[in-house]
Design an enzyme around this catalytic site. Structure first.
Site, PDB file in Angstrom:
ATOM      1  N   GLU A 126       1.885  30.654 -25.183  1.00 56.44           N
ATOM      2  CA  GLU A 126       2.215  30.039 -26.462  1.00 56.44           C
ATOM      3  C   GLU A 126       0.948  29.589 -27.192  1.00 56.44           C
ATOM      4  O   GLU A 126       0.825  29.745 -28.406  1.00 56.44           O
ATOM      5  CB  GLU A 126       3.155  28.844 -26.231  1.00 56.44           C
ATOM      6  CG  GLU A 126       4.050  28.540 -27.406  1.00 56.44           C
ATOM      7  CD  GLU A 126       5.193  27.607 -27.000  1.00 56.44           C
ATOM      8  OE1 GLU A 126       6.348  28.077 -27.004  1.00 56.44           O
ATOM      9  OE2 GLU A 126       4.950  26.438 -26.672  1.00 56.44           O
ATOM     10  N   GLU A 158      -0.583  32.609 -28.613  1.00 58.59           N
ATOM     11  CA  GLU A 158       0.192  33.057 -29.767  1.00 58.59           C
ATOM     12  C   GLU A 158      -0.131  32.195 -30.994  1.00 58.59           C
ATOM     13  O   GLU A 158      -0.314  32.702 -32.105  1.00 58.59           O
ATOM     14  CB  GLU A 158       1.694  32.986 -29.444  1.00 58.59           C
ATOM     15  CG  GLU A 158       2.569  33.548 -30.567  1.00 58.59           C
ATOM     16  CD  GLU A 158       4.069  33.329 -30.329  1.00 58.59           C
ATOM     17  OE1 GLU A 158       4.438  32.791 -29.273  1.00 58.59           O
ATOM     18  OE2 GLU A 158       4.850  33.699 -31.220  1.00 58.59           O
ATOM     19  N   CYS A 201      11.092  26.555 -25.883  1.00 54.37           N
ATOM     20  CA  CYS A 201      11.435  26.268 -24.481  1.00 54.37           C
ATOM     21  C   CYS A 201      12.870  25.793 -24.310  1.00 54.37           C
ATOM     22  O   CYS A 201      13.455  25.943 -23.243  1.00 54.37           O
ATOM     23  CB  CYS A 201      10.549  25.168 -23.913  1.00 54.37           C
ATOM     24  SG  CYS A 201       8.815  25.469 -24.115  1.00 54.37           S
ATOM     25  N   SER A 243       8.310  30.638 -31.659  1.00 51.89           N
ATOM     26  CA  SER A 243       7.415  31.345 -30.758  1.00 51.89           C
ATOM     27  C   SER A 243       8.209  32.436 -30.043  1.00 51.89           C
ATOM     28  O   SER A 243       9.369  32.248 -29.695  1.00 51.89           O
ATOM     29  CB  SER A 243       6.852  30.361 -29.733  1.00 51.89           C
ATOM     30  OG  SER A 243       6.362  31.075 -28.617  1.00 51.89           O
ATOM     31  N   LYS A 251      20.771  25.908 -20.282  1.00 52.35           N
ATOM     32  CA  LYS A 251      20.087  26.932 -19.481  1.00 52.35           C
ATOM     33  C   LYS A 251      21.083  27.921 -18.882  1.00 52.35           C
ATOM     34  O   LYS A 251      20.759  29.078 -18.645  1.00 52.35           O
ATOM     35  CB  LYS A 251      19.273  26.276 -18.362  1.00 52.35           C
ATOM     36  CG  LYS A 251      18.037  25.537 -18.849  1.00 52.35           C
ATOM     37  CD  LYS A 251      16.901  26.467 -19.214  1.00 52.35           C
ATOM     38  CE  LYS A 251      15.738  25.711 -19.864  1.00 52.35           C
ATOM     39  NZ  LYS A 251      14.781  26.616 -20.523  1.00 52.35           N
ATOM     40  N   GLU A 271      21.431  30.339 -21.443  1.00 52.03           N
ATOM     41  CA  GLU A 271      20.195  31.092 -21.673  1.00 52.03           C
ATOM     42  C   GLU A 271      20.066  32.252 -20.683  1.00 52.03           C
ATOM     43  O   GLU A 271      19.692  33.355 -21.068  1.00 52.03           O
ATOM     44  CB  GLU A 271      18.976  30.169 -21.541  1.00 52.03           C
ATOM     45  CG  GLU A 271      17.657  30.862 -21.849  1.00 52.03           C
ATOM     46  CD  GLU A 271      16.440  29.955 -21.677  1.00 52.03           C
ATOM     47  OE1 GLU A 271      16.431  29.129 -20.749  1.00 52.03           O
ATOM     48  OE2 GLU A 271      15.502  30.093 -22.459  1.00 52.03           O
ATOM     49  N   GLU A 274      19.014  39.771 -23.944  1.00 56.90           N
ATOM     50  CA  GLU A 274      17.612  40.172 -24.111  1.00 56.90           C
ATOM     51  C   GLU A 274      16.712  39.619 -23.011  1.00 56.90           C
ATOM     52  O   GLU A 274      15.556  39.989 -22.915  1.00 56.90           O
ATOM     53  CB  GLU A 274      17.085  39.782 -25.499  1.00 56.90           C
ATOM     54  CG  GLU A 274      17.133  38.318 -25.858  1.00 56.90           C
ATOM     55  CD  GLU A 274      18.477  37.858 -26.424  1.00 56.90           C
ATOM     56  OE1 GLU A 274      19.481  38.573 -26.249  1.00 56.90           O
ATOM     57  OE2 GLU A 274      18.529  36.769 -27.007  1.00 56.90           O
ATOM     58  N   CYS A 322      13.792  16.892 -22.206  1.00 57.46           N
ATOM     59  CA  CYS A 322      14.567  17.342 -21.041  1.00 57.46           C
ATOM     60  C   CYS A 322      14.925  16.212 -20.078  1.00 57.46           C
ATOM     61  O   CYS A 322      15.902  16.313 -19.346  1.00 57.46           O
ATOM     62  CB  CYS A 322      13.805  18.404 -20.280  1.00 57.46           C
ATOM     63  SG  CYS A 322      13.186  19.712 -21.332  1.00 57.46           S
TER      64      CYS A 322
END
Lengths: 159, 581
Positions: free
Chosen positions: B280, B283, B300, B320, B359, B362, B367, B504
């Site tokens: 990141e 990037e 994230c 990102s 999560k 996720e 993908e 989190c």
């Protein structure tokens, strides 16, 4: 009722209503009133539009629509059958009348038939206790009923 | 601040005039039971469990929303009050699905507690029960309205805290329920699965979709090589499930517990957090130097990613392209680790322990797989791990302090603080600053991005470049920043967003603390402290200084953002329709 009541013209009207209420305080109720008037109901598609344009969560709009009895999720049918469930009517067998109407029209309480012909609702006392049990079909009033009267009444409107 | 004088239970007190009667009573050591009340989140006076008698008032008053007044005479504990509270709770119980012994919230249920504390031994009312609806179709959240007590906490958390409003009251009177519009499934609405509704639910009406049995099954499957990764925030809260004070860091016992459960390798998502910083950070530098889309926003938090996909899809190019640490870990476990250890990726099962319910959704994003294998196979929450530890009859407090396995288990302080709001930003700055200045900078503490302010902004001069940054936690604050980006008002370079309030550490998968704890302790701050103190205690606090990360790039990926890194560690996003049905 098919979805043909959700016409483009009506949505155009709804957009106008939303535009004109946008800046007022507490705009949701007046918009919902207008929407009910324009479409005859406030179904999902209409609620979604209001939600997006007004930036109000759909769940909140749905909550308001289901809270107030003047709002409906689907349009009423051509013939609105209202059966009084006030105390007098109830003790004289209104529930059996409802059961028979449901059986004959296939419409559940609070629902509208798929062809848009009938809506059925159970109402509170309509002030005609002397005629108990009572039902109305639009403006027509039928009193002192027994279950055997129901097929004849439905027949009248089936034609 | 001026005071008022009032009498509670026959004693005269002076209290600040801004307080409610509930706060005033608690200030002077008199407790009043509550049920719907949750400080700062749901102060609505709905349930009437907190009623008190006020002299001169005809009816009992809900103390949680009743401001104090000069000369008030209050009684919090007489027969009338006790009976009213009891009746209220009995009525709730009469309409409640009382399968308490098998309920996910058994022994951590506020309805159960208040019932016990009020001495309810019998329910005098029986009658109709509201028809419940049960929805377990989403990957993350189970909604069981047969247990809902209509307190409205989830409604407040979703609408007011997160600014989303998936859940609301529907219908009226006895028919009232709480749920999504048209009683849709949580999978068909723009729910981000953050789980904030679950952690505020006093009962078992909202809970995570359980996955522990899948983990037990693969642990017994001898053909599988089962790897576990544990997220930074888990160690800051897991101890709470075993009686440790809030904010205790249990890293060592966590590692030992995972090993004893039978995982073949016990690794750490912190390691992957360090990888995330490499990717990141690179990037970001690329975007700044090559005129890419700015501000760049972190990716994230899967709840946050869902939020922007639903609410601001036109801003997706700002995200990102980095996968989350969870998925970077999974992708590398099934490539780098597999290759170096001669294991067929198809035989590897990656389990993640996350503070997060999103999560779970996720890991099933289409993908997020490489060559037909999912990055992560099973994701469980901190709460589910605690349950597994209990099922295995491990005595948590007696476990020795262990460490994570080498290869994907070494981490830096930068990886640890990912679990708190501002942590990813701080970790990234540590690395970006070194890269831009070409030095090994000594100052690694970027305190401007720490703490619980909703939106934190700072300008950091790094190697002559003024880097403008912002940090937002909870999606209401994220929305405010996104509106600024849309209007062209925002000229940030880099934004960190975490979907959950506090980051989190306060994720939807964390141990659930009841209102009486949350009223007096800010669990977000306490758990964050556990992470910042671990960070401070580590000798290596910059991701690019992690020897295992250096090795990963030297031996496998080449450089950050290399072709191989892109293939494994980067992803793309989709514009989502809010109500697909």
């Amino acid at each position: 009722m098919t979805k043909n009541y959700l016409t483009e013209e009506k949505f155009a009207k709804l957009h106008e209503v939303i535009e004109s209420h946008k800046d007022m305080q507490g705009p949701l109720m007046p918009i919902l009133h207008e929407a009910q008037h324009i479409f005859g109901a406030i179904p999902l598609e209409v609620q979604k539009t209001i939600s997006e344009k007004m930036n109000v969560p759909l769940a909140e709009i749905y909550g308001v629509v289901t809270f107030y009895s003047q709002f409906t999720l689907e349009p009423k049918g051509e013939f609105l059958i209202s059966i009084c469930l006030g105390t007098a009517c109830y003790v004289r067998g209104a529930q059996q009348l409802i059961d028979k109407v449901v059986e004959l029209t296939g419409v559940g309480v609070g629902k509208t038939s798929l062809d848009g012909k009938y809506s059925l609702e159970a109402t509170r006392c309509i002030g005609a206790c002397g005629l108990a049990p009572v039902l109305t079909v639009n403006e027509d009033v039928y009193g002192r009923l027994v279950v055997a009267d129901i097929p004849g009444i439905i027949q009248k409107y089936n034609g | 601040m001026s005071n008022v004088s009032l009498s509670i239970n026959g004693t005269q007190y002076e209290v600040p005039k801004e307080l409610t009667v509930l706060e005033a009573a608690r200030t002077v050591g008199i407790d009043i039971p509550t049920l719907c009340f949750l400080k700062d989140i749901n102060e609505v006076g709905a349930c009437r469990v907190c009623v008190v008698e006020v002299e001169g008032a005809r009816a009992l008053q809900a103390s949680c929303v009743l401001p104090v007044r000069e000369g008030m005479v209050i009684n919090t504990n007489n027969n009338r009050v006790r009976k009213a509270r009891k009746s209220t709770v009995e009525l709730l119980l009469a309409n409640h699905n009382r399968e308490c012994t098998t309920c996910v919230r058994s022994k951590n249920c506020e309805l159960q507690s208040v019932s016990e504390e009020l001495g309810i031994r019998d329910i005098r009312y029986s009658g109709a029960k509201r028809e419940g609806s049960f929805d377990d179709l989403s990957p993350s959240i189970i909604r069981d309205s047969s247990k809902c007590i209509l307190c409205g906490r989830c409604v407040s958390a979703c609408k007011n805290v997160q600014g989303i409003g998936i859940l609301d009251f529907t219908n009226r009177g006895f028919e009232t329920t709480v749920g999504p519009a048209f009683d849709m499934s949580m999978k068909d609405v723009p729910c981000i699965y953050c789980g904030q509704c679950m952690v505020v639910c006093p009962v078992g009406a909202l809970s995570e979709k359980p996955s522990t049995q899948f983990v037990w099954d693969v642990l017994e499957d001898k053909t599988k090589h089962v790897i576990v990764q544990s997220a930074p925030a888990v160690r800051a809260a897991l101890g709470e499930e075993f009686g440790y004070p809030i904010g205790t860091n249990v890293t060592g016992k966590l590692a030992t517990a995972l090993r004893k459960l039978g995982f073949d390798k016990v690794f750490d998502t912190n390691w992957a957090a360090d990888v995330t910083i490499m990717e990141e950070g690179t990037e970001l530098l690329g975007r700044i130097q090559n005129g890419g889309v700015l501000p760049m926003i972190t990716s994230c938090s899967p709840g946050w990613v869902r939020y922007i996909e639903f609410q601001y899809p036109e801003l997706l190019p700002h995200l990102s392209s980095c996968k989350s640490p969870q998925n970077m870990f999974g992708a590398l476990a099934k490539s780098y680790y597999a290759e170096k250890h001669g294991i067929d990726p198809k035989d590897i099962v990656v389990v993640s322990v996350m503070p997060c319910t999103s999560k779970k959704s996720e890991i099933v994003r289409p993908e997020l797989e490489v060559n037909g294998t999912r990055d992560v196979d099973i994701s469980i929450t901190t709460r589910e791990l605690a349950l597994m530890i209990k099922e295995a009859r491990l005595e948590f407090d007696k476990l020795e302090e262990g460490t994570f396995d080498a290869f994907m288990g070494d981490y830096t302080g930068a990886g640890v603080i990912f679990g708190a709001t501002g942590g990813v930003m701080e970790a990234a700055l540590r690395t970006v600053a070194d890269v831009l200045s070409g030095e090994d900078l000594e100052n690694v503490d970027y305190v401007a991005v720490r703490g619980l302010e909703g939106i934190k902004e700072a300008t950091v001069n790094i190697g002559g470049l003024d880097v403008k940054i912002a940090v937002a936690h909870n999606t209401t604050n994220a929305g405010i920043l996104l509106d600024k980006i849309k209007s062209g008002e925002a000229d940030y370079h880099f934004i960190e967003v975490m979907a959950c309030p506090g980051g989190c550490v306060n994720g939807g998968g964390q141990p659930i603390q009841p209102a009486n704890v949350r009223n007096v302790i800010d669990i977000r701050a306490e758990r964050a402290k556990a992470l910042y103190s671990e960070d401070a205690s580590l000798s290596v606090r910059k991701s690019h200084k992690n020897p295992e990360i250096k090795k990963l790039y030297d031996e496998y990926l080449g450089k950050p953002n290399s072709h191989k890194a892109h293939e494994l560690l980067h992803t793309h996003y989709v514009s989502r329709e809010k109500f697909p049905l």
